[in-house]
Design a protein around this motif. Structure first.
Motif, short mmCIF file in Angstrom:
data_model
loop_
_atom_site.label_atom_id
_atom_site.label_comp_id
_atom_site.label_asym_id
_atom_site.label_seq_id
_atom_site.Cartn_x
_atom_site.Cartn_y
_atom_site.Cartn_z
N LEU A 158 3.60 -6.05 2.91
CA LEU A 158 3.48 -5.59 4.20
C LEU A 158 4.81 -4.84 4.58
CD1 LEU A 158 2.15 -8.84 6.20
CD2 LEU A 158 0.87 -6.61 5.82
N ARG A 161 4.99 -1.60 1.86
CA ARG A 161 3.87 -0.68 1.48
C ARG A 161 3.06 -0.58 3.03
NH1 ARG A 161 1.48 0.58 -3.12
NH2 ARG A 161 2.64 -1.20 -4.08
N LEU A 162 2.59 -1.25 3.72
CA LEU A 162 1.58 -1.18 4.68
C LEU A 162 2.46 -0.63 5.67
CD1 LEU A 162 -1.13 -1.75 5.77
CD2 LEU A 162 -0.03 -3.36 7.28
N GLN A 214 -1.29 -2.31 14.68
CA GLN A 214 -0.09 -2.58 13.74
C GLN A 214 0.83 -3.81 14.25
OE1 GLN A 214 2.94 0.42 13.11
NE2 GLN A 214 3.57 -0.31 11.29
N LEU A 283 -5.35 -7.32 10.05
CA LEU A 283 -5.89 -6.34 9.21
C LEU A 283 -7.07 -5.82 9.48
CD1 LEU A 283 -4.49 -7.49 5.63
CD2 LEU A 283 -3.51 -5.37 6.85
N ILE A 375 -4.14 -5.07 1.93
CA ILE A 375 -3.01 -4.36 2.31
C ILE A 375 -2.95 -2.91 1.55
CG2 ILE A 375 -0.44 -4.72 2.28
CD1 ILE A 375 -0.67 -7.60 2.80
N ARG A 376 -3.09 -3.18 0.12
CA ARG A 376 -2.91 -1.90 -0.63
C ARG A 376 -3.89 -0.87 -0.04
NH1 ARG A 376 -1.55 -0.67 -6.11
NH2 ARG A 376 0.09 -2.22 -5.57
N ALA A 379 -2.97 0.78 3.27
CA ALA A 379 -1.93 1.35 3.11
C ALA A 379 -1.96 2.86 2.45
CB ALA A 379 -0.62 0.63 2.65
#
Length: 465
Positions: A158, A161-162, A214, A283, A375-376, A379
């Motif tokens: 998080l 990356r995110l 977010q 998310l 998440i990946r 992002a």
């Protein structure tokens, strides 16, 4: 350096790796859709999380005098190699295993023990002078280490990356709103014409919605700071000193720069994973905001001649294998497909989160996989959409002006002066006749030319008193 050859398509020359059979359009796709490329997302974040946990557990055990100093140093050094990714090839397991993650925990214990043995000059597999259970797994159970490693992996993903990707997207939207903010255009509700807005207001709303979502993710992430470590098998902490869990959390905080703490109720941390459910749900909300953004962009860019066509999207790659010159809203399509995947992952996490039986939830690996993949993907998709769409968006000002001039809902500005019914009659008459709103208003006798020009000001309608 990689050797390349030059291939061409209808958009020009592209450099392609010389040892690959693919051509220009495949190469363009590789460059424009770097989303979820490392499909083994279960691996690197989780292996890194396990490595960090095992390192901090060794440090805590050493602090407590439970681990020989030389062994402890070797375990820490081996765990550091796991954290860096040097030993990723030694972690072959997939997500579908025992629901406690025992096999992955033991995979980490065995790899670190054998590497530590090697560092100390011993024989691989001998379990001496470093034992995978007695030393690397000391004061631990898979039931508390695995969910702890998941929490570490999720918070690192998080923060690293995110959030940076979403921040960059919002910054690009803000910049685009500033760049195009003076443009007044038709607003739309129910997919029908409505009163005017500015592009600053429209694009700014996209950024605000994404930021709000977010913030929900960040709020949910606060729950992930609580760790199960120290609970061992069922939450009682059997075979672990009382100080062990807090010490591990302290070392993890020092190693990552992210604040962790031992959970107040360790039974809850083993039997349920509601923190992961909360992150997944947030998310999903963020993904929904991105769906709105992507769909608005492709609707506004539709055409370009027979659709709305008010925005121009970057021409990244040819859009058709049969229709020459076609350009498609591919970044919007990629982003919306990511959204559907995130929704599916959230369904998995939500159901798996209900499956805690007595003292343990045995769906932890699939929950970890789904959250980390979401998440990946979000992002990566945000970064791709920012770089290959938002930054290159432009406005077709002539098209926007034509649509605004034809907007019958400008009649709303007349309603306070001549009444709702009279204004509605003017709009309906203009629609029937195919005349302009101004022509119909003057023909009605209810409005003079001076009144119309004074009252119907599209720009003023975007900022009412």
């Amino acid at each position: 350096m990689t050797h390349t050859r030059t291939e061409r398509d209808t958009m020009g020359a592209v450099e392609v790796p010389a040892d690959r059979y693919w051509g220009a359009q495949t190469q363009r796709s590789l460059e424009h859709f770097d989303i979820g490329r490392d499909t083994f997302v279960w691996g690197r974040p989780m292996v890194r999380g396990l490595g960090l946990l095992k390192k901090c557990a060794a440090l805590a055990n050493a602090d407590l005098g439970l681990l020989d100093a030389e062994v402890g140093r070797a375990v820490v050094r081996a765990a550091d190699e796991v954290v860096r990714g040097d030993l990723d090839d030694h972690f072959p397991l997939v997500v579908f295993q025992t629901g406690s993650g025992t096999q992955s925990n033991m995979n980490a214990n065995e790899v670190i023990a054998n590497r530590a043995i090697e560092l100390l000059g011993g024989e691989l597999g001998s379990k001496t002078p470093v034992h995978p259970n007695d030393d690397v797994n000391r004061s631990q159970s898979s039931n508390d280490t695995f969910p702890t490693a998941v929490h570490v992996a999720v918070l690192l993903e998080l923060s690293e990356r995110l959030h940076p990707a979403v921040d960059a997207l919002c910054a690009a939207l803000d910049a685009k709103a500033d760049e195009l903010g003076d443009v007044v255009k038709v607003g739309r509700t129910h997919l029908q014409d409505a009163t005017p807005v500015t592009l600053r207001q429209e694009i700014g709303a996209w950024a605000a919605q994404v930021r709000d979502a977010q913030a929900d993710v960040a709020h949910a992430g606060e729950r992930v700071r609580a760790l199960a470590i120290g609970g061992t098998a069922v939450g009682t902490g059997l075979n672990a000193p009382e100080a062990f869990g807090p010490l591990v959390a302290r070392h993890l905080t020092e190693q990552t720069g992210i604040e962790f703490h031992q959970a107040g109720n360790l039974f809850v941390q083993l039997a349920s994973h509601d923190a992961l459910v909360a992150v997944s749900s947030a998310l999903r909300t963020l993904a929904g905001a991105l769906m709105k953004l992507a769909n608005d962009v492709r609707w506004l860019a539709s055409g370009p001649r027979t659709g709305i066509g008010e925005l121009r999207i970057p021409e990244n790659e040819p859009g058709s294998s049969i229709m020459p010159g076609k350009v498609n809203p591919t970044q919007s399509e990629a982003l919306t497909m990511v959204v559907t995947r995130v929704f599916g992952n959230d369904a998995t996490v939500g159901f798996a989160g209900t499956q805690g039986n007595f003292q343990l939830n045995v769906f932890t690996p699939v929950m970890a996989h789904a959250v980390l993949e979401s998440i990946r993907l979000v992002a990566d998709a945000c970064r791709s959409f920012t770089e290959h769409c938002v930054v290159g968006l432009s406005a077709d000002r002539d098209r926007i002006a034509d649509h605004l001039a034809a907007d019958l809902m400008l009649v709303t500005a007349l309603a306070p002066h001549i009444g709702y019914d009279a204004a509605a009659a003017i709009a309906k008459q203009a629609h029937r006749d195919g005349s302009t709103l101004r022509e119909a208003a003057l023909a009605s006798g209810a409005v003079t030319a001076d009144d119309y020009d004074r009252w119907v000001d599209p720009r003023a309608m975007t900022r009412p008193d």
